[in-house]
Design a protein around this motif. Structure first.
Motif, PDB file in Angstrom:
ATOM      1  N   CYS A 119       0.855  -1.187   0.000  1.00 52.34           N
ATOM      2  CA  CYS A 119       0.000   0.000   0.000  1.00 52.34           C
ATOM      3  C   CYS A 119       0.889   1.234   0.000  1.00 52.34           C
ATOM      4  O   CYS A 119       1.807   1.343   0.822  1.00 52.34           O
ATOM      5  CB  CYS A 119      -0.915   0.019   1.218  1.00 52.34           C
ATOM      6  SG  CYS A 119      -1.955   1.481   1.329  1.00 52.34           S
ATOM      7  N   ALA A 120       0.625   2.161  -0.897  1.00 44.75           N
ATOM      8  CA  ALA A 120       1.443   3.373  -0.980  1.00 44.75           C
ATOM      9  C   ALA A 120       1.318   4.217   0.280  1.00 44.75           C
ATOM     10  O   ALA A 120       2.282   4.882   0.696  1.00 44.75           O
ATOM     11  CB  ALA A 120       1.029   4.197  -2.198  1.00 44.75           C
ATOM     12  N   TYR A 121       0.159   4.188   0.920  1.00 42.08           N
ATOM     13  CA  TYR A 121      -0.018   4.964   2.151  1.00 42.08           C
ATOM     14  C   TYR A 121       0.810   4.376   3.290  1.00 42.08           C
ATOM     15  O   TYR A 121       1.322   5.103   4.143  1.00 42.08           O
ATOM     16  CB  TYR A 121      -1.496   5.010   2.543  1.00 42.08           C
ATOM     17  CG  TYR A 121      -2.366   5.723   1.531  1.00 42.08           C
ATOM     18  CD1 TYR A 121      -2.354   7.114   1.432  1.00 42.08           C
ATOM     19  CD2 TYR A 121      -3.193   5.003   0.672  1.00 42.08           C
ATOM     20  CE1 TYR A 121      -3.150   7.767   0.509  1.00 42.08           C
ATOM     21  CE2 TYR A 121      -3.993   5.648  -0.259  1.00 42.08           C
ATOM     22  CZ  TYR A 121      -3.966   7.026  -0.345  1.00 42.08           C
ATOM     23  OH  TYR A 121      -4.754   7.680  -1.269  1.00 42.08           O
ATOM     24  N   PHE A 122       0.949   3.068   3.306  1.00 43.33           N
ATOM     25  CA  PHE A 122       1.796   2.416   4.313  1.00 43.33           C
ATOM     26  C   PHE A 122       3.256   2.837   4.157  1.00 43.33           C
ATOM     27  O   PHE A 122       3.971   3.037   5.144  1.00 43.33           O
ATOM     28  CB  PHE A 122       1.661   0.893   4.163  1.00 43.33           C
ATOM     29  CG  PHE A 122       2.618   0.085   4.983  1.00 43.33           C
ATOM     30  CD1 PHE A 122       2.533   0.067   6.364  1.00 43.33           C
ATOM     31  CD2 PHE A 122       3.608  -0.676   4.379  1.00 43.33           C
ATOM     32  CE1 PHE A 122       3.416  -0.685   7.129  1.00 43.33           C
ATOM     33  CE2 PHE A 122       4.489  -1.436   5.127  1.00 43.33           C
ATOM     34  CZ  PHE A 122       4.391  -1.438   6.509  1.00 43.33           C
ATOM     35  N   ALA A 123       3.689   2.996   2.918  1.00 45.97           N
ATOM     36  CA  ALA A 123       5.089   3.332   2.653  1.00 45.97           C
ATOM     37  C   ALA A 123       5.387   4.821   2.810  1.00 45.97           C
ATOM     38  O   ALA A 123       6.555   5.218   2.791  1.00 45.97           O
ATOM     39  CB  ALA A 123       5.471   2.883   1.244  1.00 45.97           C
ATOM     40  N   PRO A 139      -6.308   6.062   4.976  1.00 49.25           N
ATOM     41  CA  PRO A 139      -6.673   6.974   3.886  1.00 49.25           C
ATOM     42  C   PRO A 139      -7.032   6.272   2.584  1.00 49.25           C
ATOM     43  O   PRO A 139      -7.682   6.862   1.721  1.00 49.25           O
ATOM     44  CB  PRO A 139      -5.430   7.849   3.725  1.00 49.25           C
ATOM     45  CG  PRO A 139      -4.313   7.055   4.309  1.00 49.25           C
ATOM     46  CD  PRO A 139      -4.917   6.256   5.410  1.00 49.25           C
ATOM     47  N   ALA A 140      -6.630   5.019   2.422  1.00 53.28           N
ATOM     48  CA  ALA A 140      -6.933   4.307   1.179  1.00 53.28           C
ATOM     49  C   ALA A 140      -8.430   4.071   1.001  1.00 53.28           C
ATOM     50  O   ALA A 140      -8.908   3.941  -0.131  1.00 53.28           O
ATOM     51  CB  ALA A 140      -6.190   2.973   1.138  1.00 53.28           C
ATOM     52  N   GLU A 144      -6.820   6.590  -2.974  1.00 49.07           N
ATOM     53  CA  GLU A 144      -6.394   5.744  -4.081  1.00 49.07           C
ATOM     54  C   GLU A 144      -6.466   4.278  -3.638  1.00 49.07           C
ATOM     55  O   GLU A 144      -5.711   3.843  -2.769  1.00 49.07           O
ATOM     56  CB  GLU A 144      -4.970   6.114  -4.487  1.00 49.07           C
ATOM     57  CG  GLU A 144      -4.315   5.156  -5.454  1.00 49.07           C
ATOM     58  CD  GLU A 144      -5.139   4.910  -6.714  1.00 49.07           C
ATOM     59  OE1 GLU A 144      -5.335   3.730  -7.060  1.00 49.07           O
ATOM     60  OE2 GLU A 144      -5.591   5.890  -7.328  1.00 49.07           O
ATOM     61  N   ASN A 145      -7.378   3.520  -4.231  1.00 52.99           N
ATOM     62  CA  ASN A 145      -7.577   2.145  -3.756  1.00 52.99           C
ATOM     63  C   ASN A 145      -7.744   1.144  -4.890  1.00 52.99           C
ATOM     64  O   ASN A 145      -8.310   0.065  -4.702  1.00 52.99           O
ATOM     65  CB  ASN A 145      -8.777   2.063  -2.807  1.00 52.99           C
ATOM     66  CG  ASN A 145     -10.040   2.680  -3.397  1.00 52.99           C
ATOM     67  OD1 ASN A 145     -10.365   2.460  -4.560  1.00 52.99           O
ATOM     68  ND2 ASN A 145     -10.756   3.460  -2.580  1.00 52.99           N
ATOM     69  N   ARG A 146      -7.228   1.453  -6.051  1.00 51.32           N
ATOM     70  CA  ARG A 146      -7.369   0.557  -7.206  1.00 51.32           C
ATOM     71  C   ARG A 146      -6.768  -0.823  -6.939  1.00 51.32           C
ATOM     72  O   ARG A 146      -7.305  -1.851  -7.384  1.00 51.32           O
ATOM     73  CB  ARG A 146      -6.694   1.188  -8.426  1.00 51.32           C
ATOM     74  CG  ARG A 146      -6.671   0.288  -9.654  1.00 51.32           C
ATOM     75  CD  ARG A 146      -6.055   0.988 -10.859  1.00 51.32           C
ATOM     76  NE  ARG A 146      -5.832   0.066 -11.963  1.00 51.32           N
ATOM     77  CZ  ARG A 146      -6.760  -0.337 -12.809  1.00 51.32           C
ATOM     78  NH1 ARG A 146      -7.995   0.110 -12.680  1.00 51.32           N
ATOM     79  NH2 ARG A 146      -6.487  -1.183 -13.788  1.00 51.32           N
TER      80      ARG A 146
END
Length: 330
Positions: A119-123, A139-140, A144-146
């Motif tokens: 997950c980009a939010y995790f990173a 926040p996903a 952004e959750n595709r």
């Protein structure tokens, strides 16, 4: 990057002692996931215990007819092993689909199992993330959750597990073996990964200070006809958008045994038990395969931008099972 202590373990008891003595210690083998997260500030271990030289790099038959795979076996060696390729082709295919050749040469079986969810939010350490900082939010869910989960998610986290190898292991009823200061233990893969629930920061059921030593595969004649299929957004090395690990036994046109697991749809490899129950004893045809996929995906809860995954997984399941059924009929 946080300053850390580095220790190289000479044997399994020594590695366990080093891990047990510091709750902020982490194992380092290939480092293909951990080191990246350390650079980003997501992982901040106080100690790295280098386990690469431990005698855990063998693949051996078990007396029952299965396989035992050491935790430091590289992904390349796992995918190339003749017993894996002949008895469990779905596993070899999953590993080869999982990364570039360079990464497979470094990555290990134990490290692959312990990959953090994708997950980009995790990173991104500048923003909130319940997995990285419990209680800050996910926040996903509205963002952004595709590439996020459609099965088994919660209001606290919708990230998906990144491993291809673990999806195949889930279908094969693998068992994870580990050592702790209190002695050895084991966890079936279905229990190894925890449901995300309200504690997304807890990803596995491993006890504190545990060292994964091996993964065992039980005998599985059904796996002789098995396949891993991965859909990704580019042909080269990339994480899955969706994947299926399948094994199928057909006799007289009827499904006698089936194994199914999905990848990139949940926080852990998703064993498709409802689909397996629906399909066992049914005709080995496209209608049955579709009904089985629908039974599993009835529980899907898509987000704003990933509803396509439901149709994708349905079509992928039907296609892979159809190919296996055609092979059985030859």
């Amino acid at each position: 990057m946080r300053e850390f202590d580095y220790r190289r373990a000479d044997d399994v008891p020594g590695a366990v002692a080093l891990l047990d003595s510091d709750p902020d210690a982490r194992c380092l083998a290939g480092g293909t996931n951990l080191v990246d997260l350390m650079k980003a500030g997501v992982e901040r271990p106080a100690r790295l215990v280098d386990v690469r030289r431990l005698p855990l790099d063998r693949i051996e038959p078990t007396p029952s007819g299965g396989l035992r795979i050491g935790a430091t076996v590289t992904n390349s060696d796992l995918a190339a092993h003749p017993l894996v390729r002949s008895r469990y082709p779905v596993l070899a295919q999953a590993v080869l689909a999982g990364a570039s050749g360079q990464l497979r040469n470094m990555a290990t079986v134990g490290g692959n199992l312990l990959q953090r969810t994708r997950c980009a939010y995790f990173a991104d350490t500048t923003g909130p993330c319940n997995k990285r900082s419990p209680g800050t939010g996910c926040p996903a869910i509205e963002g952004e959750n595709r590439n996020h989960a459609v099965l088994g998610a919660s209001a606290h986290c919708v990230a998906v597990h990144p491993s291809d190898m673990a999806v195949a292991l889930a279908a094969l009823d693998a068992v994870v073996h580990y050592e702790t200061a209190q002695g050895p233990g084991e966890l079936p893969l279905g229990w190894f990964y925890l449901p995300v629930g309200d504690t997304p920061q807890r990803e596995t059921a491993l006890p504190p200070g545990a060292l994964i030593t091996s993964v065992s595969l039980p005998p599985a004649p059904v796996a002789l006809r098995s396949r891993y299929r991965k859909v990704r957004e580019r042909a080269s090395y990339a994480f899955a958008v969706g994947s299926v690990a399948a094994a199928l036994e057909v006799r007289d046109g009827v499904v006698r045994e089936v194994r199914l697991a999905f990848g990139a749809v949940a926080s852990r490899p998703w064993r498709a038990r409802a689909a397996e129950r629906t399909l066992t004893g049914a005709p080995a045809d496209a209608a049955s395969f579709a009904a089985a996929a629908d039974a599993e995906l009835a529980a899907a809860r898509p987000l704003s931008d990933n509803g396509f995954k439901v149709a994708l997984m349905r079509n992928l399941t039907v296609a892979v099972l159809g190919e296996l059924a055609e092979e059985a009929a030859r």
